[in-house]
Design an enzyme around this catalytic site. Structure first.
Site, short mmCIF file in Angstrom:
data_model
loop_
_atom_site.label_atom_id
_atom_site.label_comp_id
_atom_site.label_asym_id
_atom_site.label_seq_id
_atom_site.Cartn_x
_atom_site.Cartn_y
_atom_site.Cartn_z
CB CYS A 2 46.02 40.13 64.88
SG CYS A 2 44.25 40.04 64.70
NE ARG A 27 51.18 41.26 62.13
CZ ARG A 27 51.67 40.47 61.19
NH1 ARG A 27 52.67 40.90 60.45
NH2 ARG A 27 51.17 39.28 60.97
CD1 TRP A 74 42.23 44.66 59.82
CD2 TRP A 74 41.55 42.56 59.51
NE1 TRP A 74 41.49 44.63 58.66
CE2 TRP A 74 41.06 43.35 58.45
CE3 TRP A 74 41.23 41.20 59.52
CZ2 TRP A 74 40.29 42.83 57.40
CZ3 TRP A 74 40.46 40.68 58.49
CH2 TRP A 74 40.01 41.50 57.44
CG ASN A 100 48.07 36.99 63.65
OD1 ASN A 100 47.04 37.21 63.04
ND2 ASN A 100 49.26 36.99 63.10
N GLY A 101 45.36 34.81 63.95
CA GLY A 101 45.02 33.68 63.08
C GLY A 101 43.54 33.38 63.18
CD GLU A 485 50.05 50.65 43.15
OE1 GLU A 485 49.37 49.61 43.09
OE2 GLU A 485 50.58 51.04 44.20
CE LYS A 489 49.23 52.52 47.18
NZ LYS A 489 49.45 51.32 46.53
CD GLU A 492 45.89 50.91 49.43
OE1 GLU A 492 45.69 49.91 50.12
OE2 GLU A 492 46.93 51.04 48.75
CG HIS A 508 35.61 48.44 24.02
ND1 HIS A 508 35.06 48.06 22.80
CD2 HIS A 508 36.92 48.71 23.76
CE1 HIS A 508 36.00 48.08 21.87
NE2 HIS A 508 37.14 48.47 22.43
CE LYS A 607 52.88 47.44 54.34
NZ LYS A 607 52.66 48.27 53.15
O1 M6R Z 1 52.38 41.89 51.34
P1 M6R Z 1 51.85 41.72 49.96
O2 M6R Z 1 52.64 42.42 48.93
O3 M6R Z 1 51.62 40.29 49.60
O4 M6R Z 1 50.43 42.43 50.00
C1 M6R Z 1 49.58 42.43 48.90
C2 M6R Z 1 48.45 43.41 49.09
O5 M6R Z 1 47.72 43.11 50.24
C3 M6R Z 1 48.95 44.86 49.18
O6 M6R Z 1 49.69 45.24 48.06
C4 M6R Z 1 47.76 45.82 49.34
O7 M6R Z 1 46.97 45.81 48.19
C5 M6R Z 1 48.23 47.22 49.68
N1 M6R Z 1 47.34 47.80 50.64
C6 M6R Z 1 48.28 48.11 48.48
O8 M6R Z 1 48.68 49.40 48.78
#
Ligand code: M6R
Length: 612
Positions: A2, A27, A74, A100-101, A485, A489, A492, A508, A607
């Site tokens: 948020c 956010r 969020w 927010n929280g 990674e 990507k 997500e 395996h 984010k």
């Molecule tokens: O802000 P941070 O690096 O701590 O965030 C960690 C993860 O939430 C962040 O890397 C998330 O997995 C991204 N969406 C990846 O692209």
């Protein structure tokens, strides 16, 4: 998660708030709302969905007033809907709040307020804040400031909040505990927001609020108090980021812009950190003696998501270049697992936002073991940066796309520098090897530019595979975390099921998944494990999988055994993860665009992950 913003000043408040929300939308984007205060009362507008829905709603509405608050959500408690959107008001509509929280004891407070006759209009935990303020401010006649202070004493959980009252046109109140809040100090105007980019259109001077602090914001003054109402001295920081850095600057998406600024970013990081002796420019904050850092005998790296992948690469670097035993843990595991105490352990935390709750708890866990904690962090003044004993800022600039790209490369760059530093101080690499690495590192920005030239080729590959149901990513050695990674990507932003594996693990189990429809991205750059990787590719091809290889320029033989191939320039194995990451980012980007997904704001994500 948020985003919240509050403003008081001369400018048209609705414009300031909506612009601020657009900077904070990364956010959370389940709903958005604003509340504007003027002599006629508080006008609240809120709508489910993205900020564009709210903009449509207020289009053409004449909103006068110079004080207001706003929120982008969020969802945690209560589904994403207009009813659950912030701001929330009390029964008498005298007070409006944004939060927010998570208020952990909201059920108990809500039940008690209902018994006292309050009527609730949402399913959120946050609404209790408005009704509690009503109790003290409207019913008992306390000032807004006093009422907020008493109300805060009843909350358990985390909050960053702003409150306005119809009975007070000259100020608003903001408070934080566990969720970020930054005050922007302007001229004849002041603001508060969850994150600095929302303030940069108005000021570069900021105050980072600490937990249990409350700010009273007037047009010409900002006062900060502790939880007992005692004034607190505060430091005003200057933010170097440019407001433009947080805008798309003509790119279709933030993610594309952030991928393409990586070459300049790495160049900038190297320029700053290598402007003399590395030891002198390594830390931005160090609250303990550097000799203690040099005496570290074991490193535990923790982080989440992409930052965890950077941590996995860090392990290879620290062990190979510095002979330092290194463990890596996902923060959500690290914070709860049984830790075996070992002296001279360093807890290294990696985070873009500096607000990820699991990573923050990991820092606290490290401290509770009396370990020194150092963070590699992007956001200046973030909670993790402030709580760690040492900080190395990644200086990637604001990363707005929810999918992390440039922060990842920045984290890897810092990890390479750190491993070289340890390698040298621990006499594991000679001065000449160090110099060789440094000079090769300086060639990385131009090599990154070369990789960017390959984007059209990667778009063509994406066109072939964007309708796939699954993807596999395989690699070995220092690039194996890049397989994770690449898969993250594609998941997500492509919404495609994908997994990353060390290629040796294929037989395996995962090999059973291979058929003629399965795209398998194989990272097979020149390295100590290249031949092994080629054998794995042959195993995939023998089962009719479609292989997309990421290979080293000049490797013409690989072309004949794979379906598609993207080349990266030749470089040391230890630096190659920086170059390999970029085609993976482009692949996910183009797949997402071709599938018509929201690249920068993928569904269900936010984010900064500030909830467990
Ligand atoms: O802000 P941070 O690096 O701590 O965030 C960690 C993860 O939430 C962040 O890397 C998330 O997995 C991204 N969406 C990846 O692209």
């Amino acid at each position: 998660m948020c985003g919240i913003i509050g403003y008081i000043g001369e400018k048209k408040v609705s414009d300031v708030l909506v612009k601020g929300l657009s900077r904070l939308e990364y956010r959370g984007y389940d709903s958005a709302g604003i509340a504007v205060l003027n002599e006629d009362g508080i006008s609240v507008f809120k709508e489910a969905g993205k900020l564009s829905q709210l903009k449509q709603m207020i289009h053409g509405v004449e909103l006068t007033g110079h004080l207001g608050i706003a929120h982008t959500r969020w969802a945690t408690h209560g589904e994403p809907s207009q009813r659950n959107a912030h701001p929330h008001t009390d029964c008498t509509e005298t007070v409006a709040i944004v939060h927010n929280g998570i208020i952990e004891n909201h059920e108990e407070i809500r039940a008690s307020l209902i018994r006292q006759g309050h009527e609730f209009r949402s399913d959120t935990d946050s609404e209790v804040i408005a009704h509690l303020i009503e109790e003290y401010h409207v019913k008992k006649g306390m000032s807004l400031v006093q009422a907020v202070r008493v109300m805060l004493g009843q909350l358990e959980g985390s909050y960053a909040l702003c409150a306005i009252s119809q009975k007070d046109l000259n100020q608003f109140v903001a408070a934080r505990n566990g969720s970020p809040l930054v005050v922007g100090v302007g001229r004849g105007e002041n603001l508060v927001a969850s994150d600095a980019p929302a303030l940069l259109d108005h000021t570069r001077h900021v105050i980072f609020l600490d937990d249990h602090q409350m700010a009273v914001i007037k047009r010409d003054s900002v006062e900060i108090f502790d939880q007992h109402g005692k004034p607190v001295k505060h430091e005003v920081h200057r933010i170097d980021w440019d407001a433009d850095e947080a805008s798309k600057q003509g790119y279709d998406h933030f993610m594309l812009k952030e991928i393409e600024e990586q070459a300049d970013m790495v160049e900038r990081i190297l320029r700053t950190r290598l402007r003399g002796e590395l030891s002198e420019h390594l830390f931005d904050v160090l609250k303990f003696d550097q000799s203690e850092f040099n005496n570290v005998e074991r490193i535990v790296i923790q982080g989440c998501g992409t930052s965890w992948h950077a941590a996995l690469i860090g392990k290879f670097l620290f062990e190979a270049l510095a002979g330092l035993p290194t463990e890596v843990d996902v923060s959500s595991e690290f914070r709860y697992r049984h830790l075996v105490y070992q002296p001279n352990t360093l807890v290294l935390s990696i985070t873009q936002s500096g607000e990820t709750i699991d990573t923050l708890m990991g820092v606290r866990r490290g401290k509770s073991q009396t370990y020194k904690t150092v963070s590699i962090c992007n956001v200046l003044g973030s909670t993790i940066a402030r709580e760690s004993d040492g900080v190395i800022y990644t200086q990637a600039g604001p990363e707005i796309g929810v999918a992390s790209t440039k922060a990842y490369l920045a984290q890897m760059t810092i990890l390479i520098l750190l491993s070289l530093y340890f390698g040298k101080t621990r006499n594991k690499i000679s001065g000449s090897i160090y110099d060789e690495f440094v000079s090769e590192l300086r060639t990385i920005p131009s090599k990154l530019k070369q990789v960017i030239q390959e984007k059209e080729k990667i778009r063509e590959i994406a066109l072939k595979y964007y309708e796939a149901r699954d993807f596999l990513f395989l690699s070995r050695g220092i690039n194996y975390p890049n397989a994770h990674e690449g898969a993250l990507k594609i998941k997500e932003i492509g919404y495609i099921h994908a997994t990353g594996h060390p290629a040796g693990e294929m037989k395996h189990g995962p090999i059973a998944l291979i058929d003629e429809k399965m795209p398998v991205v194989c990272i097979a750059v020149r390295s100590s494990v290249y031949e092994k990787m080629i054998s794995n590719i042959r195993e995939v091809k023998a089962r009719h999988g479609k292989v997309i290889a990421i290979a080293t320029e000049g490797d013409s033989s690989i072309k004949s055994i794979v379906d598609d191939c993207v080349y990266i320039p030749a470089c040391s194995e230890f630096l190659s993860p920086l170059l390999v990451a970029v085609p993976l980012q482009y692949l996910a980007y183009y797949v997402s665009v071709l599938r018509g997904n929201d690249v920068d704001q993928p569904r269900n994500l936010a984010k900064s992950v500030t909830v467990e």
